[in-house]
Design an enzyme around this catalytic site. Structure first.
Site, PDB file in Angstrom:
ATOM      1  N   HIS A  32      52.440  90.865  -3.873  1.00 28.12           N
ATOM      2  CA  HIS A  32      51.919  89.503  -4.061  1.00 28.12           C
ATOM      3  C   HIS A  32      52.565  88.846  -5.272  1.00 28.12           C
ATOM      4  CE1 HIS A  32      48.917  91.818  -1.813  1.00 28.12           C
ATOM      5  NE2 HIS A  32      48.481  90.695  -1.310  1.00 28.12           N
ATOM      6  N   ASN A 181      44.799  78.913  -9.298  1.00 28.58           N
ATOM      7  CA  ASN A 181      46.099  78.528  -8.728  1.00 28.58           C
ATOM      8  C   ASN A 181      45.952  77.787  -7.392  1.00 28.58           C
ATOM      9  OD1 ASN A 181      45.777  80.462  -6.721  1.00 28.58           O
ATOM     10  ND2 ASN A 181      47.084  81.982  -7.717  1.00 28.58           N
ATOM     11  N   LEU A 183      45.340  78.218  -4.401  1.00 33.91           N
ATOM     12  CA  LEU A 183      45.593  78.731  -3.050  1.00 33.91           C
ATOM     13  C   LEU A 183      45.046  80.138  -2.861  1.00 33.91           C
ATOM     14  CD1 LEU A 183      49.252  77.446  -2.654  1.00 33.91           C
ATOM     15  CD2 LEU A 183      47.255  76.639  -1.388  1.00 33.91           C
ATOM     16  N   ARG A 314      10.634 111.288  -6.819  1.00 35.47           N
ATOM     17  CA  ARG A 314      11.142 110.132  -7.579  1.00 35.47           C
ATOM     18  C   ARG A 314      10.644 110.169  -9.017  1.00 35.47           C
ATOM     19  NH1 ARG A 314       7.420 104.957  -6.300  1.00 35.47           N
ATOM     20  NH2 ARG A 314       5.649 106.017  -5.369  1.00 35.47           N
ATOM     21  N   GLU A 362      22.470  94.594  -7.250  1.00 38.76           N
ATOM     22  CA  GLU A 362      22.947  95.966  -7.161  1.00 38.76           C
ATOM     23  C   GLU A 362      24.464  96.075  -7.302  1.00 38.76           C
ATOM     24  OE1 GLU A 362      20.947  94.437  -4.988  1.00 38.76           O
ATOM     25  OE2 GLU A 362      19.005  95.438  -5.246  1.00 38.76           O
ATOM     26  N   PHE A 387      18.717  99.908  -0.784  1.00 39.20           N
ATOM     27  CA  PHE A 387      19.377  98.803  -1.477  1.00 39.20           C
ATOM     28  C   PHE A 387      20.691  99.235  -2.134  1.00 39.20           C
ATOM     29  CE2 PHE A 387      14.751  97.361  -1.873  1.00 39.20           C
ATOM     30  CZ  PHE A 387      14.752  96.913  -0.564  1.00 39.20           C
ATOM     31  N   ASP A 419       5.467  99.775   4.163  1.00 36.78           N
ATOM     32  CA  ASP A 419       6.362  98.670   3.791  1.00 36.78           C
ATOM     33  C   ASP A 419       7.359  98.338   4.902  1.00 36.78           C
ATOM     34  OD1 ASP A 419       5.546  97.520   1.427  1.00 36.78           O
ATOM     35  OD2 ASP A 419       6.532  99.024   0.180  1.00 36.78           O
ATOM     36  N   GLN A 423      12.665  98.487   3.826  1.00 37.68           N
ATOM     37  CA  GLN A 423      12.640  99.237   2.560  1.00 37.68           C
ATOM     38  C   GLN A 423      13.031 100.710   2.734  1.00 37.68           C
ATOM     39  OE1 GLN A 423      11.330  96.954  -0.031  1.00 37.68           O
ATOM     40  NE2 GLN A 423      11.629  95.711   1.789  1.00 37.68           N
TER      41      GLN A 423
END
Lengths: 616, 616
Positions: A32, A181, A183, A314, A362, A387, A419, A423
């Site tokens: 590029h 630039n 473009l 958890r 996130e 998530f 839920d 979730q």
């Protein structure tokens, strides 16, 4: 007003850099060049104009300024800058994009001056946020983090995640350089050369903005000087540039994105650059030789849970972070506004300066964690497993930076209950297994969680821990070891008919199935497959030999999870493997109802084994 | 100034709705009552204040206004609104979050008034963009799309993707309602009650903004009226609200997110709402009975490619869209600023009004495509396979909307060559297989690509097509059929030693391996496994019976891809399956070099088979 001699020198360097860019890309046959040429003067001004401070002989110096090319496709410019600094030869530049060269198509860490691999757009600013958070809040060093941004990539929402968080944390050591630039790949960007459109948006988020002509060193140098004086807010230098700047038939022309000049076109282009002084080299100012204060590790405390008592994995994750921090003083925790659900809050409350609230964003959380990892920190990133899918591209890219990054996804599976499906993490194992050399762990109780968090901290690379919302009984003793790649055979007898492989919440269903089947005279082997990747091949092969068939049970979709991990482990020595997994669209309901509905509860296991027994 | 009688009626309705919210969540034992209560007056004003137009007996009426609860956790409010409209009974409300009830924890399409499932934050506005694009540019109907947004979720970058695109497409039929209740899950949001912070940001992107007190109908009703008069730009109503509004001990209190009242607390709270008129019902104005112009499908033209000639499957994808459009006039194409690489540009040039440039913002692209699909369109969404990972959360969520959505990921695998790993889709098969009921297709040549695009268009649900950057020879005749779930046995003899299963670029390596092995007297079966999910179980089982072992070769990481799909198909009747896949960190280089380096080229296949033959 900058010194005219300085400007002359910078112009010579910019000419050399454009020369390298054009020659290297034509030689490579791809790349590029025009996207590099628009930013050449900006980066030449930064590197060699006095603002940038870097110890060229020590790219890992903790007080080096940092430069991230978020527009990674401008890699010819990136490499040319280091060549102009004397760290690559003209010959090296001709290896660009060749197999085996560190000068890859987009910057990777194969090249020692790359902080982090880029090339998926809209990620560099988040990495810069991580680098800047580290400087300001952890290492407490005066280095600055610069990020070169393209205008096309400003369409990515991740940019605004990074922008808002940088303001929130008052990152006045973070400086974006926006190369407008006009473009994009297939035509004009949304805003073309309307610099004010970018300024309005970025300033609205609380950044200082400086608008300049990106090809005029008399504007570039003062912009970088001014950027260093801003206090309490990040700075964006918004520069009007010309794509393909320096070659008339490339300048501001659509259709030249990602295209290189043919040898004939190159011959036509080079004279337009003017005289190229191949001997000129730029000087980069050295940083102060400052280093962060090192904290000596201390042995972590012991794990202690009451056997048989229900405790959510958890929550054990949060406990583990807190317990282990003294032993891993590089540890930091980042969470996406759910620390009271993932229980990262336990760590936050114990060690507030080591915790970063990243709000519900996130992508930026993972990008910033990568930036922190680049500076030697040990980031643990947590949110709901579902998530983390939001940041899959950032997770994917971090594998190319050889990142030492840890993820924790809570609320895995249908067992979260009421839920509902939005979730429920049901594809996280598939996602995290499909990362090169990743480790994927799925503990069933508090003790194994604690031990596996420690194993993650010890492991160098990307590791993922899957935790469960509801409490599960503590089944392991405090001294049990949980090596990565291991498993636990929990029930075993002579004459086992089948082996059940489970992890997390389904492990307890398998144990219940064992009890029920035993009453009916059917013996099964039950294995806690807490290490999903790498998986315990030897134990699986033994089980396959010793029992007639295997049954996997997982609170995850069938693809890419525990079941397929088991099959792959047995690929060369195949055995029948029957899988129980989440195959119906999940719903709201009580956890037990949902496990039953999906057929991954005790009944599902018992029924399948009895059915298969009849067929034998 | 609104009519005082109207305001009184709305207050009564709001009281009933808060009553339903509190009673239903306490009965369920879980949910987010306080997040519902902050938005109750806003939504009551919208639904029953005269702005919203909806045929209650026909939720699918094409000219209904649309409402998306981006903050899906406010579901008690969502259901209560339809109850207050007479479409749910008080008894129905007590099924909230119960297994089997359509009133799930976050709105899903099990409930007929849900346009699209929400619950992963920061996705609703993109869906709204799709609904609004449809109204303005496709169906040309005057319906409006309303999106209820939470303040916490404004941290998600996807919001700014949607915001900028809505401005770009001048979506004056899109109205956001931002419920600024100050409190997120674990504490205050970044901006608290600073409404101006939101206004500055959103206005900077070109939206009209209206700031109001979200609990004062005398401000709410005029805001919705004013929103309908704005031309050429979308509108955001930014409302100051109180979380838990209506109950003193909940109002503006941290620690009440996602918590419900105990029965005792409920008893204490209800009197604070004032008298509840359980008989009151709100009226929703009906929309004009307008319908979009229907275009009659016409048979698509025939596929035509020169046999043996190299042609990139990505280009055949573009050709297929163009060819098939007359047969599928609901088709639209969305691309993330790479239409000249994915070749969606072929369709764009043929049917400009059916193409939407979505710029480099993949999350919003997928969300908007879901919105279009909700309105009966047939969206084909394309970008590089690697960059679809950016939208995994949106893809994941779309499965819960039963979406009819098609994805195309180009530039799959290391075979893209010099651009390097950041651009290589190496986990897309794992990602797309882990979507419920998804179809995953991977053609090797132009003819099969065309046929599979047609099969995707015909299939109702989520389907994914993986295309290759480089040209591959046309090996199939124009009349060959490619059903979903099929495969093609391309080489087969009596006495085949092994079966090689490949797809896309590795299929040609397998054919070369066949030629080479045949010279050495080793016969192999070669199968084009173009349908990765569902996979052709019967043909695989036959091959497993007929040959000594199977070899899979794929330009993808080993996890979750073709190899594991094959193993899962053979789970009950196992056979040895050896996998060749991308296992070393990929680099820049020529495609052939990289296929060799990863051992997935002809040599890799030949060597493995010869090695395994020796072991037999």
């Amino acid at each position: 007003m900058p010194d005219p001699e300085k400007i002359k020198e910078l112009k010579n360097l910019a000419t050399l850099i454009r020369y390298y860019t054009l020659v290297a890309t034509t030689h490579a046959g791809s790349g590029h060049p025009t996207s590099a040429m628009s930013a050449t003067d900006l980066m030449t001004g930064l590197f060699f104009g006095g603002a940038f401070r870097y110890d060229l002989d020590n790219p890992r110096h903790p007080n080096n300024d940092r430069i991230i090319f978020s527009k990674g496709h401008a890699s010819p410019l990136f490499y040319s800058l280091w060549a102009a600094a004397g760290k690559l030869t003209a010959q090296d530049m001709l290896t660009y994009r060749q197999f085996g060269s560190p000068l890859e198509g987009h910057p990777t860490v194969a090249f020692p001056y790359t902080e982090a691999a880029t090339g998926s757009l809209g990620q560099g600013l988040s990495i810069g946020v991580g680098l800047a958070l580290n400087a300001k809040y952890l290492d407490k060093l005066p280095y600055r983090s610069y990020v070169l941004l393209g205008d096309s990539e400003m369409a990515e929402g991740s940019q605004y995640e990074a922008i808002q968080l940088a303001t929130h944390y008052q990152l006045d050591n973070l400086i974006g350089v926006l190369d407008v630039n006009r473009l994009g790949q297939r035509g004009e960007t949304m805003y073309g050369h309307d610099l004010m459109a970018y300024e309005r948006r970025i300033a609205a988020f609380g950044w200082e903005t400086i608008l300049i002509d990106g090809h005029d060193f008399a504007e570039i140098l003062p912009a970088f000087e001014q950027a260093q004086t801003v206090k309490g807010q990040p700075v964006m230098i918004i520069a009007r540039t010309i794509k393909g700047k320096g070659v008339s038939f490339l300048e501001d022309k659509n259709g030249w994105h990602g295209k290189v000049l043919s040898p004939e076109q190159l011959e036509q282009a080079l004279p337009e650059l003017g005289p190229v002084d191949q001997a000129v080299r730029g000087k980069i100012a050295r940083p102060q030789d400052l280093r962060p204060q090192e904290v000596q590790p201390q042995k972590a405390g012991k794990v202690s849970y009451e056997p048989g008592k229900a405790f959510a994995t958890r929550k054990a994750y949060g406990n583990a972070l807190k317990r282990l921090y003294p032993q891993y003083p590089k540890m930091v925790s980042l969470d996406g506004e759910v620390s009271n659900s993932t229980y990262a809050e336990i760590f936050k409350e114990a060690y507030p300066p080591r915790f970063f609230e990243m709000y519900i964003a996130e992508q930026n959380m993972v990008g910033a964690a990568l930036g922190l990892a680049c500076r030697g920190k040990l980031p643990f990133v947590s949110t709901f497993a579902a998530f983390l899918s939001r940041a899959f591209d950032q997770i994917r890219m971090s594998q190319y930076s050889d990142a030492n990054l840890k993820f924790c996804g809570s609320h895995a599976g249908v067992s979260i209950g009421e839920d509902g499906p939005s979730q429920m993490g049901l594809e996280d194992l598939a996602m995290m297994r499909a990362v090169l050399n990743s480790v994927v762990l799925y503990p069933c109780d508090a003790v194994s969680t604690e031990k596996l968090v420690e194993a993650m901290a010890e492991y160098k690379g990307i590791a993922y821990l899957r935790t469960t919302r509801m409490g599960t009984p503590v089944i392991y003793g405090e001294d049990e070891e949980f090596p990565i790649g291991g498993s636990k055979v929990l029930r075993q007898s002579e004459g086992d008919l089948a082996t059940v492989l489970a992890a997390g919440v389904t492990l307890f269903e398998a144990l219940k199935a064992y009890d029920e089947l035993k009453k009916e005279g059917i013996l099964i082997r039950v294995i806690d497959l807490y290490s999903i990747k790498p998986v315990d091949v030897q134990t699986l092969q033994e089980a396959a030999r010793a029992t007639k068939f295997l049954v996997t049970a997982e609170d995850h979709f069938p693809e890419g999870g525990l079941g397929e991990a088991v099959r792959s482990a047995l690929a060369a020595h195949p055995a029948p493997v029957y899988s129980l997994a989440v195959t119906k669209k999940p719903r709201s309901g009580a956890p037990e109802q949902l496990l039953d509905y999906e057929g991954i509860s005790k009944d599902g296991i018992v029924n399948l084994i009895k059915q298969l027994e009849k067929r034998l």
